[in-house]
Design a protein around this motif. Structure first.
Motif, PDB file in Angstrom:
ATOM      1  N   ALA A 133      38.759  25.820  60.738  1.00 54.63           N
ATOM      2  CA  ALA A 133      39.435  24.680  60.408  1.00 54.63           C
ATOM      3  C   ALA A 133      40.785  24.378  61.245  1.00 54.63           C
ATOM      4  N   ASP A 134      40.992  22.991  61.532  1.00 57.08           N
ATOM      5  CA  ASP A 134      42.204  22.919  62.272  1.00 57.08           C
ATOM      6  C   ASP A 134      43.164  23.012  61.131  1.00 57.08           C
ATOM      7  N   ARG A 135      44.333  24.111  61.250  1.00 57.30           N
ATOM      8  CA  ARG A 135      45.220  24.333  60.412  1.00 57.30           C
ATOM      9  C   ARG A 135      46.328  23.456  60.115  1.00 57.30           C
ATOM     10  N   ILE A 136      46.547  22.720  61.240  1.00 59.58           N
ATOM     11  CA  ILE A 136      47.842  21.898  60.876  1.00 59.58           C
ATOM     12  C   ILE A 136      47.280  20.447  60.371  1.00 59.58           C
ATOM     13  N   VAL A 137      46.228  19.884  60.711  1.00 59.56           N
ATOM     14  CA  VAL A 137      45.691  18.759  60.067  1.00 59.56           C
ATOM     15  C   VAL A 137      45.253  19.023  58.591  1.00 59.56           C
ATOM     16  N   PHE A 138      44.517  20.131  58.448  1.00 61.25           N
ATOM     17  CA  PHE A 138      44.211  20.651  57.192  1.00 61.25           C
ATOM     18  C   PHE A 138      45.301  20.848  56.113  1.00 61.25           C
ATOM     19  N   THR A 139      46.633  21.083  56.670  1.00 68.51           N
ATOM     20  CA  THR A 139      47.711  21.434  55.758  1.00 68.51           C
ATOM     21  C   THR A 139      48.340  19.909  55.552  1.00 68.51           C
ATOM     22  N   TRP A 140      48.258  19.077  56.425  1.00 70.31           N
ATOM     23  CA  TRP A 140      48.942  17.815  56.523  1.00 70.31           C
ATOM     24  C   TRP A 140      48.126  16.729  55.423  1.00 70.31           C
ATOM     25  N   ALA A 141      46.826  16.893  55.607  1.00 71.99           N
ATOM     26  CA  ALA A 141      46.164  15.815  54.783  1.00 71.99           C
ATOM     27  C   ALA A 141      46.437  15.709  53.417  1.00 71.99           C
ATOM     28  N   PRO A 142      46.648  16.640  52.640  1.00 77.71           N
ATOM     29  CA  PRO A 142      47.052  16.434  51.181  1.00 77.71           C
ATOM     30  C   PRO A 142      48.366  15.837  50.894  1.00 77.71           C
ATOM     31  N   ILE A 143      49.240  16.256  51.754  1.00 74.72           N
ATOM     32  CA  ILE A 143      50.572  15.491  51.864  1.00 74.72           C
ATOM     33  C   ILE A 143      50.629  14.103  52.095  1.00 74.72           C
ATOM     34  N   VAL A 144      49.863  13.630  52.923  1.00 69.24           N
ATOM     35  CA  VAL A 144      49.622  12.211  53.185  1.00 69.24           C
ATOM     36  C   VAL A 144      49.114  11.559  52.206  1.00 69.24           C
ATOM     37  N   VAL A 145      48.255  12.002  51.649  1.00 71.00           N
ATOM     38  CA  VAL A 145      47.339  11.516  50.338  1.00 71.00           C
ATOM     39  C   VAL A 145      48.397  11.166  49.464  1.00 71.00           C
ATOM     40  N   PHE A 146      49.056  12.230  49.067  1.00 69.99           N
ATOM     41  CA  PHE A 146      49.917  12.527  47.821  1.00 69.99           C
ATOM     42  C   PHE A 146      50.979  11.494  48.204  1.00 69.99           C
ATOM     43  N   MET A 147      51.695  11.227  49.372  1.00 68.89           N
ATOM     44  CA  MET A 147      52.811  10.665  49.589  1.00 68.89           C
ATOM     45  C   MET A 147      52.415   9.134  49.541  1.00 68.89           C
ATOM     46  N   ALA A 148      51.168   8.978  50.028  1.00 68.69           N
ATOM     47  CA  ALA A 148      51.023   7.238  50.162  1.00 68.69           C
ATOM     48  C   ALA A 148      50.820   6.924  48.732  1.00 68.69           C
ATOM     49  N   SER A 149      50.236   7.825  47.895  1.00 65.05           N
ATOM     50  CA  SER A 149      50.047   7.314  46.385  1.00 65.05           C
ATOM     51  C   SER A 149      51.514   7.098  45.782  1.00 65.05           C
ATOM     52  N   VAL A 150      52.591   7.820  46.022  1.00 62.25           N
ATOM     53  CA  VAL A 150      53.642   7.903  45.324  1.00 62.25           C
ATOM     54  C   VAL A 150      54.526   6.993  45.852  1.00 62.25           C
ATOM     55  N   MET A 151      54.758   6.786  47.388  1.00 67.21           N
ATOM     56  CA  MET A 151      55.487   5.708  47.917  1.00 67.21           C
ATOM     57  C   MET A 151      54.903   4.270  47.542  1.00 67.21           C
ATOM     58  N   GLY A 152      53.968   4.036  47.138  1.00 69.44           N
ATOM     59  CA  GLY A 152      53.402   2.513  46.723  1.00 69.44           C
ATOM     60  C   GLY A 152      54.226   2.600  45.518  1.00 69.44           C
ATOM     61  N   ALA A 153      54.648   3.147  44.582  1.00 70.04           N
ATOM     62  CA  ALA A 153      55.485   2.923  43.481  1.00 70.04           C
ATOM     63  C   ALA A 153      57.045   2.554  43.634  1.00 70.04           C
ATOM     64  N   LEU A 154      57.261   2.654  45.167  1.00 69.13           N
ATOM     65  CA  LEU A 154      58.898   2.137  45.284  1.00 69.13           C
ATOM     66  C   LEU A 154      58.987   0.532  44.993  1.00 69.13           C
ATOM     67  N   VAL A 155      57.959  -0.351  45.098  1.00 65.13           N
ATOM     68  CA  VAL A 155      58.075  -1.644  45.068  1.00 65.13           C
ATOM     69  C   VAL A 155      57.675  -2.226  43.747  1.00 65.13           C
ATOM     70  N   ILE A 156      57.428  -1.383  42.895  1.00 60.77           N
ATOM     71  CA  ILE A 156      56.660  -1.816  41.424  1.00 60.77           C
ATOM     72  C   ILE A 156      58.005  -2.028  40.341  1.00 60.77           C
ATOM     73  N   PRO A 157      58.237  -3.110  39.726  1.00 65.24           N
ATOM     74  CA  PRO A 157      59.265  -3.251  38.983  1.00 65.24           C
ATOM     75  C   PRO A 157      58.841  -2.920  37.482  1.00 65.24           C
ATOM     76  N   PHE A 158      59.594  -1.640  37.168  1.00 64.43           N
ATOM     77  CA  PHE A 158      59.069  -1.217  35.802  1.00 64.43           C
ATOM     78  C   PHE A 158      59.939  -1.967  34.718  1.00 64.43           C
ATOM     79  N   ALA A 159      60.864  -2.457  34.915  1.00 62.75           N
ATOM     80  CA  ALA A 159      61.804  -3.227  33.853  1.00 62.75           C
ATOM     81  C   ALA A 159      62.729  -3.958  34.501  1.00 62.75           C
ATOM     82  N   PRO A 160      63.412  -4.981  33.782  1.00 55.92           N
ATOM     83  CA  PRO A 160      64.322  -5.848  34.921  1.00 55.92           C
ATOM     84  C   PRO A 160      65.600  -4.938  35.246  1.00 55.92           C
ATOM     85  N   GLY A 161      65.508  -5.035  36.528  1.00 59.65           N
ATOM     86  CA  GLY A 161      66.594  -4.477  37.272  1.00 59.65           C
ATOM     87  C   GLY A 161      66.359  -2.934  37.651  1.00 59.65           C
ATOM     88  N   LEU A 162      64.972  -2.363  37.133  1.00 58.89           N
ATOM     89  CA  LEU A 162      64.497  -1.145  37.459  1.00 58.89           C
ATOM     90  C   LEU A 162      63.411  -1.012  38.328  1.00 58.89           C
TER      91      LEU A 162
END
Length: 442
Positions: free
Chosen positions: A117-146
């Motif tokens: 396996a390509d160790r570098i790409v193999f290690t970074w792949a799950p981090i990219v997927v996880f961060m892509a999911s979490v970073m989408g929540a930055l622009v979601i308004p959970f409440a007024p002002g939140l």
């Protein structure tokens, strides 16, 4: 000294190691604040935007695993009940801690990298997927002002960041040196690229009506009555978005990227330990994020279905004086005894200590409900986040329901449905909306 250390148990060694270390770090922190506190405060004030962003990202990262645990427990329990089983009922009250145990189990598994396996790409792949999911929540308004970041192109940012997950899945499939992983990665690329187009086009009609891509402004436009929600103005767009979001989140019946009956586990076949845990958590965070975006765009976000009467409960705990301390000390004890009495008197087989525990838990539930009720009528952001979470988890339930009900479709059916049905339907929705705007405007 060495003999005394050898006699200590493992918890004792941990305590005698951590306590001095924490004391040293605490003293060092106090010295740093005393010497550089003023300069650090000036730097933070001058860069308040960056500080706010970092704090928001940290909070979202910390909330991501608990959200995944809640959805995992919901999935286990709901599907068990649909199958006429009890589901998890051993670890924690009603099995609520089992998903946490699953997370700890993933941490204890061996983190293995396959030969070739390509160790570098193999290690970074799950981090990219996880961060892509979490970073989408930055622009979601959970409440007024939140809201972490109210961008005027928030929806465009969400689609741009969410599209990075396909890069991570491709990285995982290609770097694993496994034919099943490669098939899963290629399937993920084909599936997400195909369904990204109708997913994006389905909201263009809504953007024409709203006149903005700011998710916070889109929510504010959908009030105060539920008849102002965009789901009633864009019903076809809502249906298309929901179907495409199901495919984007890799959920049944569109979970072809990790179809265990065909390609073992797809892109995640060679992963173990915490790297597999990142993929596992990202899937459930995606379910929450897609449900939250669906609620934000079409179901009023944090808006209530109709305006409630204005209420305000004025509380001034300081005016109670000594009575406040007496209430804090006496009320929980008396309430626990009163609530425990029915458990002890009506069931002779219940030991007194179990009745007290049941009464104490029931008191806490009632107390938390009372506090939330008072906060609901006094603070808009509390009411907003309760409505938002209620709507979001209703759609999470629908995603879980579909997993326990629908069969997995074939890959050719998956692709054909996107290009032959969803894409034309999303274009029709766009043209009809634009035509209606022109007619009404004239």
């Amino acid at each position: 000294m060495s003999r005394a250390w050898g006699r200590l148990t493992l918890p004792g060694k941990v305590v005698f190691t951590l306590v001095p270390l924490l004391l040293v770090l605490s003293v060092a922190l106090v010295i740093v604040i005393a010497v550089f506190g003023g300069a650090m405060l000036d730097i933070l004030v001058a860069n308040v935007g960056i500080v706010r962003f970092l704090v928001a990202v940290t909070i979202l990262l910390l909330l991501a695993p608990p959200s995944a645990f809640i959805i995992i427990y919901m999935e286990m329990k709901i599907i068990a009940l649909m199958n006429l089983r009890l589901g998890p009922d051993r670890v924690g009250p009603w099995g609520t801690l089992l998903s946490t145990v699953h997370g700890l189990k993933v941490l204890m598994k061996e983190d293995f990298t396959p030969t070739g396996a390509d160790r570098i790409v193999f290690t970074w792949a799950p981090i990219v997927v996880f961060m892509a999911s979490v970073m989408g929540a930055l622009v979601i308004p959970f409440a007024p002002g939140l809201i972490a970041q109210d961008l005027n192109v928030g929806l465009l940012y969400f689609f741009a960041v969410g599209g990075l997950s396909v890069v991570g899945l491709l990285m995982a499939g290609w770097s694993s040196y496994n034919k099943y992983s490669l098939l899963g990665g290629l399937r993920s690329a084909a599936q997400m690229i195909s369904y990204e187009i109708p997913l994006t086009l389905s909201v263009v009609g809504l953007l024409i009506l709203a006149g903005t891509m700011s998710l916070n402004t889109i929510v504010e436009n959908q009030g105060p009555w539920f008849t102002d929600w965009y789901v009633f103005q864009q019903p076809l767009g809502f249906v298309i978005f929901f179907i495409a979001a199901t495919a984007e989140a890799n959920r049944t019946p569109f979970d072809l990227t990790e179809a265990d009956s065909e390609i073992v586990a797809g892109f995640a076949t060679e992963y173990s330990g915490m790297r597999f845990g990142f993929f596992f958590f990202a899937e459930y965070i995606n379910v929450f994020i897609m449900s939250a975006l669906l609620v934000t765009l079409f179901l009023g976000g944090w808006q209530a279905p109709f305006p409630f009467p204005e209420l305000h409960i004025a509380l001034d705990p300081g005016s109670l004086g000594i009575w406040l301390l007496l209430g804090i000390a006496i009320v929980p004890v008396v309430a626990t005894l009163v609530l425990a009495a029915p458990f002890y008197l009506l069931r002779s087989s219940t030991p007194w200590w179990q009745a007290l525990i049941a009464g104490f838990l029931l008191f806490n539930v009632l107390a938390v409900g009372a506090v939330l009720g008072i906060a609901y009528v006094n603070f808009d952001f509390v009411a907003g986040i309760l409505w938002f979470m209620g709507k979001t988890y209703a759609f999470v339930f629908v995603f879980v329901w579909m997993r326990g009900t629908l069969p997995r479709i074939r890959i050719d059916q998956l692709m054909g449905f996107a290009w032959k049905w969803l894409l034309p339907a999303s274009l029709v929705n766009l043209f009809v909306t634009a035509a209606a705007i022109v007619v009404v405007g004239n």
